[in-house]
Design an enzyme around this catalytic site. Sequence first.
Site, PDB file in Angstrom:
ATOM      1  CG  HIS A  17      -2.222  -0.606   1.006  1.00  0.00           C
ATOM      2  ND1 HIS A  17      -2.000  -1.558   2.237  1.00  0.00           N
ATOM      3  CD2 HIS A  17      -2.910  -1.556   0.814  1.00  0.00           C
ATOM      4  CE1 HIS A  17      -3.627  -2.689   2.303  1.00  0.00           C
ATOM      5  NE2 HIS A  17      -3.820  -2.630   1.063  1.00  0.00           N
ATOM      6  CE  LYS A  41     -14.720  -7.231   5.636  1.00  0.00           C
ATOM      7  NZ  LYS A  41     -13.883  -7.355   5.139  1.00  0.00           N
ATOM      8  NE  ARG A  90      -2.819  -7.160  -4.607  1.00  0.00           N
ATOM      9  CZ  ARG A  90      -3.877  -7.016  -3.506  1.00  0.00           C
ATOM     10  NH1 ARG A  90      -3.316  -7.672  -2.333  1.00  0.00           N
ATOM     11  NH2 ARG A  90      -5.191  -7.269  -3.343  1.00  0.00           N
ATOM     12  CB  SER A 128      -4.449  -6.496   4.306  1.00  0.00           C
ATOM     13  OG  SER A 128      -4.358  -5.024   4.146  1.00  0.00           O
TER      14      SER A 128
END
Length: 158
Positions: A17, A41, A90, A128
């Site tokens: 990040h 969440k 990515r 993450s």
Amino acid sequence: MKTAIYPGSFDPVTKGHLDILKTASEIFDKVIIAVAKNSGKQGFLPVDVRTDLIRASVKGLENVEVDSFEGLTINYARKKNAQVLIRGLRAVSDFEYEMQLSQANSSLACEIKTVFLTTKPEYNFISSSTIKEIYLNNGDISKFVPKPVFDYLQNNKK
Ligand code: ADP
């Protein structure tokens, strides 16, 4: 004045990040890295801890602001007078989701453009969720996260 928003969960923020953020800060006049609150969440770390850890990790990047928001990213971008959303790519596997997201956003707000950036190869595989998995199984995450995140997770062992 070009302002870009870099939205995401950042749960926690990683060196991947930060690499994206640094590149964005070199391209745009101002970059706001913004943690998206997801009411449905709970997440791994509370949103205020995530923003604090980002703040501690971006010292030295003068044109970067750290914030959090709720609701649609485009509404937040409009509120901040931002013209650009930053997203990272990515692998090819990110592409389909990110493409859909950017097209949905541009059909809701055609004036806001999404810009995709990539990281240095050594940060490319970091996510993450991989970091959480390594950490929860007592692996060494020091290479993948900035020092404030490493220290916080060491001191608040889950
Ligand atoms: P989200 O839940 O919105 O996907 P993340 O915090 O997982 O939030 O990621 C925010 C953005 O950063 C996404 O666009 C993601 O693809 C990108 N990103 C995360 N890690 C990397 C990395 N290692 N290299 C490039 N982009 C990344």
